[in-house]
Structures are given as structure tokens and as C-alpha cells.
Write an enzyme that holds these catalytic residues in place. Structure first.
Site, mmCIF file in Angstrom:
data_model
loop_
_atom_site.group_PDB
_atom_site.id
_atom_site.type_symbol
_atom_site.label_atom_id
_atom_site.label_comp_id
_atom_site.label_asym_id
_atom_site.label_seq_id
_atom_site.Cartn_x
_atom_site.Cartn_y
_atom_site.Cartn_z
ATOM 1 N N GLU A 1 -3.967 -16.076 -8.258
ATOM 2 C CA GLU A 1 -3.945 -14.663 -7.864
ATOM 3 C C GLU A 1 -2.814 -13.968 -8.594
ATOM 4 O O GLU A 1 -1.700 -14.503 -8.705
ATOM 5 C CB GLU A 1 -3.758 -14.540 -6.350
ATOM 6 C CG GLU A 1 -3.576 -13.103 -5.848
ATOM 7 C CD GLU A 1 -3.348 -13.054 -4.341
ATOM 8 O OE1 GLU A 1 -3.813 -13.977 -3.636
ATOM 9 O OE2 GLU A 1 -2.686 -12.105 -3.874
ATOM 10 N N GLU B 1 1.625 -3.815 -5.020
ATOM 11 C CA GLU B 1 1.569 -4.247 -3.615
ATOM 12 C C GLU B 1 2.814 -3.775 -2.877
ATOM 13 O O GLU B 1 3.930 -3.844 -3.406
ATOM 14 C CB GLU B 1 1.455 -5.766 -3.522
ATOM 15 C CG GLU B 1 1.316 -6.292 -2.100
ATOM 16 C CD GLU B 1 1.158 -7.798 -2.038
ATOM 17 O OE1 GLU B 1 0.548 -8.298 -1.063
ATOM 18 O OE2 GLU B 1 1.640 -8.493 -2.962
#
Length: 397
Positions: A218, A223
Site C-alpha cells: 500500500e 492522508e
């Protein structure tokens, strides 16, 4: 062991006496034209005789076995240090050759067809969020996703309140998109005009194989959680064995170096950008561009404010070798990028509470508790939306 003056000896003459005392053996006298000092040796120092024979300390022929063992041990240690140290220094200074690559545009996500190239994830949230991800038809009905010629919007629902039927007591409506196409390297350029934020929110723009996570890795590009006032976080998550505890060239702050998803509750090996790389400050400047170069030599992420986007990106001839230090650098020194990252979809979502935002909610300065706040305050999510320009994916020409 040490030297000391010997006051009792006669004054210097043509033949002076030099006294040596060995605490574990006989006293030896040698004639030497030297200043009047004597050498005091403790019991742990070099013994001057072997098998009872007397002799000068500097002559190995008279050394005992213990003395030989000590000398050999010291020499071995010196050799090991001399050999190992340069190897370790060289290892620590290793760095991949991010040589220049010519890229050509392979895919573009933009305009009114932006959402046509994504699947809408529906079902239980893998990150245990307090959210209901809705299908495209419901997202359109609730106005959670819509696109124009130059922008795409993803939003959290702001219509369902405490008196609604049904209410949001089991989670609020939101959206998670996963690109229909998967990738195994490339240069990804994301035009982001507004990032979501607000108490209880956990938005992200990332790359992953949602079917085989974490086996295929990932890459988190953008974020943040809750108020999103500490800057953007860029992170890798992998299976065991991928670390970035090596030389890195980047402007961001390293938060951890072990990317293993089972380490520190799946914190991953994160890098934090400056405060204006996400949230209010980022949005006030019109957002900017996030770019990810994923190649065998490593994974690098850049962030450019709207007024500092490189001309080669605007011209669709991106050249990462001209962009300077990355915001986050994940070199392949101790992580085989090809083995840990493959078959990645582009994912955009806005989660609520969950494993990350929920776990730090009490330290965020937000009121009540995460799930109660999310369920009962629809008006709090007016800033919880993504506004996206074009997504461009380039491959080696």
C-alpha cells in the site's frame, strides 16, 4: 600499568640502572642509559617471563601463553573492526540510482467521465470505520459524487441528522472509489484542489490491491485525520521484511522505518509533510499536485503547491529528475520494491472514525466521542470533501 620516578636511584651516569618490577614474578635489572623511572605492572598486565625463564618484556620469546592469548585477541578485534566498519559505513551510505526516465501518458481520469473509471466499494469497511460506503446510484442520489468538465467531487453526507429516518446511528454515508485498472509501477500525477477535513474524518488518496492486502503493499499519498492540522502523511504498508532504515533524500519528517503492517498497529513507515501540505492551509492556496514515482529503485512522493507546480507537469512531459528532493523517499536499499508492491488500484475515500481517526480522536481536541459526534452532527462535515482535477498515469516511454 604506569611510569613513576625512582628517587632512590643514583644520578645519571654513563651506565644508569633501569628497574622493572613484575608483581607476579622476580625483579629484573637491566642496564640502560635512560632517565630514572621504573615501570609498575599490575597482575593483569603483561608477564615478563615464560615457563619460569626471565627475559625482557618486549621480547615475545619470553611471553607466557596468557600474554599471547591477549595479544592475539586484540589483533583479531582490530582486524574485525578494520574490515567490518568500512563495510557497514558503505552499506549505510548506499543509495539507488534514480536515473532519468522518459515517461509517456498512459491513462487519464478527468472530466465528466472521471467516475466511469472507478468501482464504488460497497460493504463492510475493512478499516472498521463508522461509515456506510454507498454504491454509485445512491451516491448520485445523495449528491456525494458528481463531476464537471474540469473537476470531480467526493463528499460525506451532510443531510442525515438525529431526527432522520433512518438516522446515522450506525454510520454516516460516504464513498470509496477503486480504479478499475491496476498498476505495477509508473508515475502518478494527482491534481488535488481541496482535501477533506473535520472531526471524525479519515480521508485518503492511496494505491493498493484491495483484494490482496497487505500482500501486494500500500502506498498512501495523501492522508490525515480529524482536524488535519499537522500536515500530510505519506506511508508504505507491507508484509514483513521491508524497511527504509537507510540513506534517504527527502524534505519530510520520518515517523518510522519498519513498513510491516503488523508493527505498531499497522502504523507503517510514514513521512510527515509540513502543516500546509494538507487541510485548511493547503486548501486556501488552491491545493496543488501530488506526484508518485514508483519504480524498481524506490518510491518517491512529491507535493507541489498550486503556485509551484513544475512546468513539465503542466506540459504533460513530467521529469522527476528535475524536481529536486522528494517530500518522501522510500529507497529499495532494504526493501525490494518489486517484491512488495504490485497490482495497485488508485483509491480515494473518506472514512469516518475507524482504526486511525477513532484511535486518536480523544487527543484531537474534538468534542464528545468519535461515533456520537459523527452520528449527530451532519453540519460538521461541510468541509469533508475532495475536489479533484485530473489524475494522470505515465509509463516508461
Amino acid at each position: 600499568m604506569g611510569w613513576e620516578d625512582t628517587a632512590a636511584l643514583p644520578k645519571a651516569g654513563p651506565a644508569t640502572t633501569f628497574e622493572v618490577r613484575d608483581a607476579n614474578g622476580p625483579v629484573n635489572f637491566v642496564t640502560h642509559p635512560s632517565p630514572y623511572h621504573h615501570l609498575k605492572l599490575s597482575g593483569d598486565d603483561i608477564n615478563m617471563a615464560s615457563d619460569g625463564a626471565d627475559g625482557p618484556w618486549w621480547n615475545p620469546r619470553y611471553w607466557r601463553k596468557r600474554t599471547w592469548a591477549i595479544v592475539v585477541g586484540v589483533l583479531v578485534a582490530i582486524i574485525i573492526v578494520a574490515v567490518v566498519t568500512p563495510i557497514e559505513v558503505a552499506k549505510r551510505n548506499r543509495y539507488p540510482d534514480y536515473y532519468r526516465i522518459d515517461y509517456a501518458l498512459a491513462d487519464e481520469y478527468s472530466g465528466t467521465t472521471f467516475f466511469d473509471q472507478f468501482n464504488y466499494f460497497v460493504g463492510y469497511d475493512p478499516a472498521q470505520g463508522f461509515v456506510h460506503y454507498v454504491p454509485r446510484e445512491q451516491a448520485t442520489q445523495l449528491n456525494l459524487t458528481y463531476a464537471s468538465a474540469d473537476a470531480a467531487i467526493l463528499r460525506v453526507d451532510t443531510s442525515v441528522g438525529p431526527g432522520s429516518e433512518p438516522d446515522a446511528s450506525t454510520g454516516r454515508f460516504s464513498v470509496r472509489l477503486e480504479s478499475k485498472r491496476q498498476y505495477d509501477t509508473g508515475l502518478f500525477v494527482f491534481d488535488v484542489r481541496h482535501t477533506p477535513f473535520g472531526c471524525g474524518t479519515w480521508p485518503a488518496l492511496w494505491l493498493a490491491d484491495p483484494v490482496h492486502w497487505p500482500d501486494n503493499g500500500e502506498i498512501d499519498v495523501l492522508e490525515a485525520v480529524n482536524r488535519a492540522d499537522t500536515g500530510n502523511q505519506m506511508t508504505l504498508h507491507t508484509t514483513a521484511g521491508c524497511t527504509v532504515d537507510a540513506r534517504r533524500i527527502m524534505t519530510g519528517e520520518s515517523l518510522a522505518t519498519d513498513c510491516h503492517n503488523a508493527t505498531d498497529n499497522n502504523a507503517g513507515c510514514g513521512v510527515r509533510g509540513p502543516v500546509d501540505s494538507y487541510g485548511t492551509a493547503f486548501n486556501a492556496g488552491g491545493g496543488g499536485v501530488a506526484a508518485v514515482e514508483w519504480r524498481a529503485e524506490g518510491i518517491r512522493i512529491w507535493q507541489f503547491p498550486r503556485d509551484s507546480i513544475p512546468a513539465d507537469i503542466a506540459a504533460r512531459r513530467p521529469d522527476p529528475s528535475a524536481w529536486g528532493s522528494a517530500s518522501a523517499d522510500f529507497p529499495n536499499t532494504n526493501c525490494d520494491v518489486g517484491a512488495y508492491f504490485r497490482n495497485q488500484s488508485i483509491i480515494v475515500n473518506i472514512d469516518l472514525c475507524g482504526q486511525y481517526a477513532g484511535s486518536v480522536y480523544s487527543q484531537s481536541g474534538c468534542p464528545s466521542n468519535c461515533t456520537d459526534f459523527v452520528a449527530n452532527n451532519p453540519q460538521a462535515f461541510t468541509d469533508a470533501f475532495w475536489e479533484l482535477g485530473a489524475f494522470e498515469v505515465y509509463q516508461r516511454a
